[in-house]
Write a protein that holds these residues in place. Structure first.
Motif, PDB file in Angstrom:
ATOM      1  N   GLY A   1      -6.219  -2.824  -0.356  1.00 51.77           N
ATOM      2  CA  GLY A   1      -7.020  -2.387  -1.492  1.00 51.77           C
ATOM      3  C   GLY A   1      -6.168  -1.961  -2.674  1.00 51.77           C
ATOM      4  O   GLY A   1      -4.952  -2.211  -2.749  1.00 51.77           O
ATOM      5  N   SER A   2      -6.814  -1.288  -3.634  1.00 49.87           N
ATOM      6  CA  SER A   2      -6.145  -0.889  -4.880  1.00 49.87           C
ATOM      7  C   SER A   2      -5.011   0.100  -4.619  1.00 49.87           C
ATOM      8  O   SER A   2      -4.028   0.144  -5.364  1.00 49.87           O
ATOM      9  CB  SER A   2      -7.169  -0.274  -5.834  1.00 49.87           C
ATOM     10  N   GLY A   3      -5.142   0.893  -3.595  1.00 51.63           N
ATOM     11  CA  GLY A   3      -4.080   1.868  -3.290  1.00 51.63           C
ATOM     12  C   GLY A   3      -2.770   1.200  -2.897  1.00 51.63           C
ATOM     13  O   GLY A   3      -1.685   1.713  -3.190  1.00 51.63           O
ATOM     14  N   SER A   4      -2.866   0.055  -2.273  1.00 48.79           N
ATOM     15  CA  SER A   4      -1.644  -0.649  -1.854  1.00 48.79           C
ATOM     16  C   SER A   4      -0.907  -1.247  -3.051  1.00 48.79           C
ATOM     17  O   SER A   4       0.330  -1.347  -3.033  1.00 48.79           O
ATOM     18  CB  SER A   4      -1.988  -1.757  -0.858  1.00 48.79           C
TER      19      SER A   4
ATOM     20  N   HIS B   1       2.180   4.183   5.278  1.00 53.72           N
ATOM     21  CA  HIS B   1       3.464   3.797   5.894  1.00 53.72           C
ATOM     22  C   HIS B   1       4.117   2.620   5.161  1.00 53.72           C
ATOM     23  O   HIS B   1       5.228   2.218   5.515  1.00 53.72           O
ATOM     24  CB  HIS B   1       3.241   3.404   7.360  1.00 53.72           C
ATOM     25  N   LEU B   2       3.436   2.102   4.149  1.00 49.28           N
ATOM     26  CA  LEU B   2       3.875   0.868   3.515  1.00 49.28           C
ATOM     27  C   LEU B   2       5.225   0.996   2.811  1.00 49.28           C
ATOM     28  O   LEU B   2       6.043   0.067   2.837  1.00 49.28           O
ATOM     29  CB  LEU B   2       2.811   0.401   2.525  1.00 49.28           C
ATOM     30  N   LYS B   3       5.465   2.154   2.212  1.00 48.18           N
ATOM     31  CA  LYS B   3       6.706   2.319   1.447  1.00 48.18           C
ATOM     32  C   LYS B   3       7.950   2.201   2.332  1.00 48.18           C
ATOM     33  O   LYS B   3       9.031   1.838   1.851  1.00 48.18           O
ATOM     34  CB  LYS B   3       6.700   3.658   0.719  1.00 48.18           C
ATOM     35  N   HIS B   4       7.808   2.499   3.624  1.00 48.80           N
ATOM     36  CA  HIS B   4       8.951   2.391   4.537  1.00 48.80           C
ATOM     37  C   HIS B   4       9.283   0.944   4.878  1.00 48.80           C
ATOM     38  O   HIS B   4      10.388   0.656   5.359  1.00 48.80           O
ATOM     39  CB  HIS B   4       8.655   3.154   5.839  1.00 48.80           C
TER      40      HIS B   4
ATOM     41  N   LEU C   1      -2.669   1.402   6.669  1.00 44.56           N
ATOM     42  CA  LEU C   1      -1.239   1.087   6.623  1.00 44.56           C
ATOM     43  C   LEU C   1      -0.576   1.585   5.338  1.00 44.56           C
ATOM     44  O   LEU C   1       0.660   1.689   5.276  1.00 44.56           O
ATOM     45  CB  LEU C   1      -1.035  -0.434   6.749  1.00 44.56           C
ATOM     46  N   ASN C   2      -1.367   1.922   4.318  1.00 46.35           N
ATOM     47  CA  ASN C   2      -0.802   2.296   3.011  1.00 46.35           C
ATOM     48  C   ASN C   2       0.131   3.496   3.095  1.00 46.35           C
ATOM     49  O   ASN C   2       1.128   3.558   2.368  1.00 46.35           O
ATOM     50  CB  ASN C   2      -1.923   2.565   2.009  1.00 46.35           C
TER      51      ASN C   2
END
Length: 264
Positions: A245-248, A212-215, A209-210
């Motif tokens: 995780g850390s990327g999010s 697409h998360l910014k949207h 999901l990361n």
């Protein structure tokens, strides 16, 4: 004899005077009565003429001056000039409601004495997620019962089946815009259902999901200013970080700098 003659003459003269007066009184009464009857008759005639004049002034159904209002035509509904903006216009059912009423969603609401539940026509794990999961996500924007319950509960139960991750990840490019529409909705309950669905989705697809998360975070940052949603949004962001995780965390901090990581 002279006296008797005089008396007799006076009596006769007096009788004639009384008859004359009686006749005069009778004539006077007749004149008054006649004048009253004449006035009454004149008033009745004048009133009758007024009513006749009013009736003549109103056009009859057969009169050329009578204009019958035409019945509204179906095409008038498509003409903006004939639409009354203050009248109650019947609204067409939403896409989700139309699909549900036609049996396009293989589940039905079962009313219980304490709580409701869904009854599926077949096992949820045997159902194709495309387009069922997207249709249920679109139903999150509904505001009427039973569509609100069916969409919310159906989305959650479908994500709980075995193999949900493999079926859901390919749908993310189409699923995220639908969730975003729920998160930007003006209705607070619709936003709440969209937020819960986002957390459930992140728990199934994880770091996928990361990308697409910014949207989705823009609408969350706006609602974060509202005390009514501050706690629920903070909890949701923590879940997104945990599942992503850390990327999010970097993505969340970029959109919401005030966010405090659960790891700090």
């Amino acid at each position: 004899m002279a006296i008797d003659s005089t008396v007799s003459g006076a009596t006769i003269k007096k009788g004639r005077m009384q008859k004359s007066e009686s006749h005069g009184s009778l004539q006077m009464r007749n004149r008054v009565t006649g004048t009253y009857e004449q006035r009454t008759s004149s008033g009745s005639k004048a009133k009758h003429r007024s009513v006749v004049h009013q009736n003549k002034s109103l056009p009859s159904n057969n009169s050329p001056d009578f204009v019958k209002k035409p019945h509204p035509r179906p095409s008038d509904k498509l003409n903006p000039k004939t639409i009354d903006p203050f009248s109650d216009q019947p609204r067409a059912p939403s896409a989700f409601a139309a699909i549900y009423s036609k049996g396009g969603i293989p589940c039905r609401l079962v009313h219980g004495s304490v709580k409701h539940k869904l009854q599926w026509d077949c096992l949820p794990e045997t159902l194709p997620f495309d387009p069922l999961l997207i249709t249920l996500a679109e139903g999150l924007r509904e505001t009427k019962h039973p569509y609100t319950f069916v969409s919310k509960e159906g989305f959650k139960e479908l994500l709980l089946v075995e193999g949900a991750t493999e079926k859901t990840v390919p749908l993310l490019p189409r699923l995220v815009p639908v969730l975003k529409a729920a998160l930007t909705h003006s209705d607070g309950e619709v936003f709440g259902r969209g937020l819960n669905a986002l957390v459930q989705l992140s728990g199934v697809v994880g770091p996928s999901l990361n990308d697409h998360l910014k949207h989705l975070l823009t609408s969350l940052s706006k609602r974060l200013m509202d005390k009514k949603f501050k706690e629920s949004i903070t909890t949701a962001l923590q879940k997104l970080e945990q599942h992503g995780g850390s990327g999010s965390l970097m993505i969340i901090k970029a959109k919401i700098p005030t966010y405090c990581s659960i790891c700090s």
